[in-house]
Design an enzyme around this catalytic site. Structure first.
Site, short mmCIF file in Angstrom:
data_model
loop_
_atom_site.label_atom_id
_atom_site.label_comp_id
_atom_site.label_asym_id
_atom_site.label_seq_id
_atom_site.Cartn_x
_atom_site.Cartn_y
_atom_site.Cartn_z
N CYS A 8 -81.67 -38.11 28.65
CA CYS A 8 -80.64 -39.00 29.19
C CYS A 8 -81.25 -40.14 29.99
CB CYS A 8 -79.71 -38.22 30.11
SG CYS A 8 -79.07 -36.75 29.33
N GLN B 163 -77.93 -25.31 30.15
CA GLN B 163 -79.28 -24.92 29.74
C GLN B 163 -79.51 -23.41 29.81
OE1 GLN B 163 -81.87 -26.62 28.40
NE2 GLN B 163 -80.78 -28.57 28.45
C1 LIG Z 1 -77.20 -31.33 27.91
C2 LIG Z 1 -76.73 -31.02 29.28
C3 LIG Z 1 -75.48 -31.45 29.75
C4 LIG Z 1 -74.59 -32.33 28.93
O1 LIG Z 1 -74.06 -31.68 27.82
P1 LIG Z 1 -73.48 -32.58 26.62
O2 LIG Z 1 -72.81 -31.60 25.74
O3 LIG Z 1 -74.66 -33.24 25.99
O4 LIG Z 1 -72.55 -33.56 27.24
C5 LIG Z 1 -75.09 -31.11 31.02
N1 LIG Z 1 -75.88 -30.37 31.81
C6 LIG Z 1 -77.08 -29.92 31.41
C7 LIG Z 1 -77.90 -29.08 32.33
C8 LIG Z 1 -77.55 -30.24 30.14
O5 LIG Z 1 -78.76 -29.82 29.75
#
Ligand SMILES: *Cc1c(COP(=O)(O)O)cnc(C)c1O
Length: 380
Positions: free
Chosen positions: A325, A179
């Protein structure tokens, strides 16, 4: 009806220039980077150029970057890979209660395989306590994993201070920066970070591409076995088009970093101030100042956020309750629980995340429709 998208923390559209750059690797330059002939070599070159871009972007060395399929895989590889490779030192790792499920469930898996995990508390803004973190370090602690910025509430953790503590105690430090990338300029040397996860689809590259940085000299095992790709750390023929796309997205982030963030922050601050002035029992979740540019997580007391989302959807508005999620499940957000929010605020948490496609008119529309939806939600 026009769709208005306010869920950039869940995923982003792929930028046109990124698509343009990646397409030849799907249909013309389709060779396998491990092949010796020219379209193979061309692909190898493209992969290595992109690796160099990712490395430069976070002030790492090219050989410290490993391409993966997503942020979740990067988190799995960092956490499981580092713990499995350093068993002679110990089996203890430290993380927080507010991590992404990719980190938390990797830790759970390690616990079921004989490792020990300490889950740090956070304060009411979602920040870890540095004294608690330092006190949790034991002689058998191998790894500290603390996210750079939280995906639900946007709070930025004190990564540089954690890096100093980890380094002073000889503990490896991983951060999930999925993020943070695009919102915060990252320098792994300055931060004393030893491993860092990032993901393409949160920064306008496609889904299905991620990267992991691991500092030279830090031992970690592969968790996906097969061929020799990615320096024997991640088997599988490279997603060349995705890798090229990630490199291009990073070019665009670097070029327009300040412009993007200034605009997005303005929209976000306008949204927060409008909501706070119009609705009495709205409460901002996460740190008011130490938060990434695009995130606004606000609880509407006593409202069911799922119902609010359905109402907003009827106006073409895309937003999120908690994180993507976990929404769809009735379980309350583990992040808001760890922050000590009361039940009636947890249920009513609406995450709005802004990005490049938003305008001030969109935000005004959003605020109006939240007002109308709240009236409907509260009538029941
Ligand atoms: C979206 C996200 C993930 C997972 O990434 P993906 O590419 O969707 O597997 C992991 N950590 C954080 C903080 C996220 O926002």
């Amino acid at each position: 009806m026009r769709m208005r998208y306010f869920d950039y923390a869940a995923t982003t559209p792929v930028m046109p220039d990124v698509i343009k750059e990646m397409i030849p690797y799907l249909n013309i330059e389709y060779g396998n980077p491990s092949s010796m002939y020219s379209i193979g070599r061309k692909n190898r070159k493209a992969v290595e150029e992109s690796r160099a871009k990712v490395a430069k972007f976070i002030n790492a060395k090219t050989n410290e970057i490993y391409f993966t399929s997503c942020g979740s895989e990067s988190d799995n590889l960092a956490i499981k890979g580092i713990m499995m490779a350093n068993k002679e030192k110990g089996r203890h790792l430290i993380t927080t209660k507010i991590e992404h499920p990719a980190v938390l469930n990797s830790c759970k898996w390690l616990e079921s395989n004989g490792f020990n995990v300490t889950y740090l508390n956070v304060d009411s803004n979602g920040k870890v306590n540095l004294a608690e973190l330092e006190n949790s370090i034991r002689s058998d602690t191998v790894l500290i994993s603390v996210m750079y910025a939280n995906n639900e509430v946007g709070t930025i953790e004190p990564i540089e201070s954690i890096g100093e503590i980890a380094r002073a105690h000889g503990v490896i430090f991983h951060t999930d920066a999925v993020q943070a990338v695009g919102s915060i300029q990252i320098d792994v040397e300055k931060l004393k970070v030893d491993a860092l996860s990032l993901s393409g689809h949160k920064i306008y590259a496609p889904k299905g591409i991620g990267a992991l940085y691991v500092r030279e000299g830090v031992k970690f095992s592969s968790i996906q076995h097969g061929g020799h790709q990615e320096n024997n750390k991640r088997a599988g023929t490279e997603n060349v088009a995705g890798i090229v796309a990630l490199g291009k997205a990073i070019d665009l982030v670097i070029k327009d970093f300040d412009k993007y963030n200034t605009n997005i922050k303005q929209l976000r601050d306008f949204y927060i101030s409008e909501i706070e002035s119009r609705f009495d029992d709205a409460k901002l979740n996460g740190d008011r100042f130490d938060r990434i540019a695009g995130n606004a997580n606000i609880s509407f007391k006593g409202v069911d956020a799922e119902q609010l989302l359905l109402n907003l959807d009827s106006y073409g508005i895309c937003a999120s309750a908690g994180s993507a999620c976990t929404s769809g499940l009735a379980t309350p957000s583990h992040v808001l629980l760890a922050m000590g929010l009361k039940e009636e605020y947890i249920q009513g948490a609406l995450r709005v995340s802004f990005g490049l496609g938003n305008t001030i008119e969109d935000v005004k529309f959003l605020v109006d429709k939240i007002g109308e939806s709240l009236k409907k939600c509260r009538r029941f």
